[in-house]
Design an enzyme around this catalytic site. Structure first.
Site, PDB file in Angstrom:
ATOM      1  N   HIS A  83       0.751  -1.259  -0.180  1.00  0.00           N
ATOM      2  CA  HIS A  83       0.387   0.013   0.440  1.00  0.00           C
ATOM      3  C   HIS A  83       0.718   0.853  -0.181  1.00  0.00           C
ATOM      4  O   HIS A  83       0.507   2.515  -0.971  1.00  0.00           O
ATOM      5  CB  HIS A  83      -1.141   0.126   1.331  1.00  0.00           C
ATOM      6  CG  HIS A  83      -2.067   1.210   1.497  1.00  0.00           C
ATOM      7  ND1 HIS A  83      -1.577   1.897   2.756  1.00  0.00           N
ATOM      8  CD2 HIS A  83      -2.509   1.562   0.456  1.00  0.00           C
ATOM      9  CE1 HIS A  83      -2.660   3.465   2.179  1.00  0.00           C
ATOM     10  NE2 HIS A  83      -3.814   3.330   1.160  1.00  0.00           N
ATOM     11  N   GLU A  86       1.771   2.166  -3.456  1.00  0.00           N
ATOM     12  CA  GLU A  86       0.898   2.688  -3.682  1.00  0.00           C
ATOM     13  C   GLU A  86       0.935   3.814  -4.403  1.00  0.00           C
ATOM     14  O   GLU A  86       0.898   4.303  -5.280  1.00  0.00           O
ATOM     15  CB  GLU A  86      -0.707   1.652  -4.193  1.00  0.00           C
ATOM     16  CG  GLU A  86      -1.830   2.373  -4.460  1.00  0.00           C
ATOM     17  CD  GLU A  86      -3.311   2.792  -3.566  1.00  0.00           C
ATOM     18  OE1 GLU A  86      -3.076   1.364  -2.790  1.00  0.00           O
ATOM     19  OE2 GLU A  86      -3.647   3.595  -3.504  1.00  0.00           O
ATOM     20  N   HIS A  87       0.764   4.414  -2.525  1.00  0.00           N
ATOM     21  CA  HIS A  87       1.175   5.823  -2.799  1.00  0.00           C
ATOM     22  C   HIS A  87       2.422   6.186  -3.261  1.00  0.00           C
ATOM     23  O   HIS A  87       2.232   7.636  -4.226  1.00  0.00           O
ATOM     24  CB  HIS A  87       1.756   6.093  -1.394  1.00  0.00           C
ATOM     25  CG  HIS A  87       0.511   6.109  -0.321  1.00  0.00           C
ATOM     26  ND1 HIS A  87      -0.102   7.314   0.249  1.00  0.00           N
ATOM     27  CD2 HIS A  87      -0.418   5.602  -0.174  1.00  0.00           C
ATOM     28  CE1 HIS A  87      -1.740   6.957   0.920  1.00  0.00           C
ATOM     29  NE2 HIS A  87      -2.361   5.936   0.675  1.00  0.00           N
ATOM     30  N   GLU A 163      -3.877   7.770   7.480  1.00  0.00           N
ATOM     31  CA  GLU A 163      -4.545   7.346   7.153  1.00  0.00           C
ATOM     32  C   GLU A 163      -5.032   5.891   8.298  1.00  0.00           C
ATOM     33  O   GLU A 163      -6.179   5.682   8.179  1.00  0.00           O
ATOM     34  CB  GLU A 163      -3.986   6.192   5.603  1.00  0.00           C
ATOM     35  CG  GLU A 163      -5.696   5.374   4.813  1.00  0.00           C
ATOM     36  CD  GLU A 163      -5.117   5.430   3.303  1.00  0.00           C
ATOM     37  OE1 GLU A 163      -3.519   6.226   3.442  1.00  0.00           O
ATOM     38  OE2 GLU A 163      -5.675   4.388   2.669  1.00  0.00           O
TER      39      GLU A 163
END
Length: 455
Positions: A83, A86-87, A163
């Protein structure tokens, strides 16, 4: 669980790609080709698979690049790295500086986003069909040239940690669900949350992300899916031009994500500040990739429909409206995954009832499925509901692309989904009863109770 790069939420369909018999008949009657007849595949010399579905109803297209890597591929110490990567994929290349990717897509009237799940990571753009070359050029560039500088990582890892706080740490139900999943999956990669444990995020480095990128982001571990107003030969030519020059890599072995056999019920209590108690019950069950008898998967999907297939389903009708034991309650089954799956129940007791009474009510529903055959009329309603949902997903080019990509990313073929309606429609009450008896047993069960503590 699926996590998106940006703020929106994408719920990928639990079911696969298909064309129903009535829809197919209608399409044939009107001269329109079926979805399968409009779908074309090609594999580049470097191993990258291309799947194109022509859909000429509107002059738009969706282009998606799926990488066969997700959080279930991670090991202790780097949980969440898929993840985080992905950022970082939006932090630029030598040709496209940080932040410019999204601006370029927006300037051409398109939208874009990305998502990370247990089994895959994906990137997509929705644009006018004549902008497909731009989409492919940008994706090919960052497949091989993403730079991920240390200063960008230092900023982005803090975004990811925030997040996590917002999505999980500050939400009691999310914390309970995370602990429930960790207890239900002992040996599978699904044990770890997609977003990663906070201590791993605290210790993660930019080099960890760059290593993950080099290991998994290679063309022979990627799938390009394009759906829309395009011609397959032209898409194949463009894919060859932009992605064909990228060398193949050595792709590591992917995880099996198999769950060990249960030796008895697992039960945990999550005692944290919260307002209301919550109950989570999960049964370890196979997925489409791990079932010895694939018909069990479709029977479990139908069983889920009997319990929680809308307003008229048993849980809503009996537990919520008639008995009023539950303020809210539901069931779910995600059978389309790389490894073993869960059949789960969740609920909040009504004011006059306890967690123990809610749990007993769920077991009564299970026992009824194990001892009584589902009513034929009830089953027809469930079939109609599931099948109509699958058929209407074909209205969206994004839904079609998601279903194709998801099936392919877990090692299945998009073609298999063509028979899904037929397989679901063939499930009998006896098969539903059989899977309830086979899988929904205490040895496969994990129970998690969110026990509220003072705020």
């Amino acid at each position: 669980m699926v996590i998106l790069k940006q703020r929106t939420t994408l719920i990928l369909a639990l079911t696969g790609l298909l064309t129903s018999a009535p829809l197919l008949a209608s399409a044939q009657a009107t001269g329109r080709l079926s979805a399968a007849d409009r779908t074309f595949t090609h594999t580049l010399d470097n191993g990258m698979k291309i799947i194109v579905r022509e859909d000429h109803r509107a002059p738009v297209m969706v282009s998606q690049v799926w990488y066969k890597v997700g959080s279930s591929y991670e090991h202790a110490g780097v949980t969440g790295v898929s993840h985080v990567l992905e950022h970082l994929m939006f932090k630029g290349t030598d040709k496209v500086p940080s932040g410019e990717f999204s601006k370029l897509i927006a300037n051409y009237g398109g939208s874009e986003n990305a998502f990370t799940s247990y089994d895959y990571t994906g990137y997509y753009q929705v644009m006018s069909a004549n902008n497909l070359p731009l989409s492919l050029e940008l994706e090919a560039d960052r497949m091989q040239n993403a730079i991920m500088p240390d200063d960008e990582f230092a900023k982005e890892i803090e975004v990811v940690k925030e997040e996590r706080r917002l999505r999980t740490d500050d939400k009691p139900n999310a914390v309970a669900y995370e602990r429930f999943m960790a207890a239900a999956y002992v040996s599978s990669g699904y044990h770890n949350p997609v977003i990663g444990w906070m201590h791993d995020l605290d210790n993660m480095t930019a080099q960890d992300a760059r290593n993950w990128y080099k290991k998994w982001y290679v063309p022979n571990n990627a799938i390009l899916v394009v759906v829309g107003d395009v011609k397959a030969p032209e898409v194949f030519e463009l894919a060859s031009r932009y992605f064909g020059v990228i060398p193949a890599g050595d792709v590591p072995k992917r995880p099996l994500n198999r769950e060990i056999q249960g030796n008895g019920e697992r039960r945990i209590e999550v005692a944290i500040p919260a307002k209301i108690p919550t109950l989570l019950i999960g049964y370890n069950v196979p997925s489409i990739n791990t079932a010895e008898d694939e018909s069990d998967i479709y029977a479990l999907q139908m069983l889920n429909g009997v319990l929680d297939g809308g307003y008229g389903a048993r849980i809503e009708t009996e537990m919520v409206r008639n008995q009023r034991i539950a303020a809210s309650a539901g069931a779910g089954y995600g059978g389309v995954s790389l490894g073993d799956s869960l059949f789960y129940f969740s609920g909040v007791p009504s004011n006059d009832y306890s967690i123990e009474q809610l749990e007993a009510a769920f077991y009564e529903q299970i026992e009824r499925l194990q001892t009584e055959l589902a009513d034929p009329d009830e089953l027809e309603r469930v079939k109609a509901q599931i099948i109509s949902g699958i058929v209407y997903q074909q209205d969206s080019i994004s839904s079609q692309a998601n279903q194709i990509g998801r099936m392919e990313a877990i090692g299945r073929s998009w073609r298999e989904a063509d028979a899904l309606v037929e397989k679901l429609a063939a499930i009998t009450p006896e098969q539903i009863q059989a899977v309830a008896r086979k899988y929904l047993i205490p040895a496969n069960r994990t129970v998690a109770v969110l026990k509220p503590q003072p705020l």
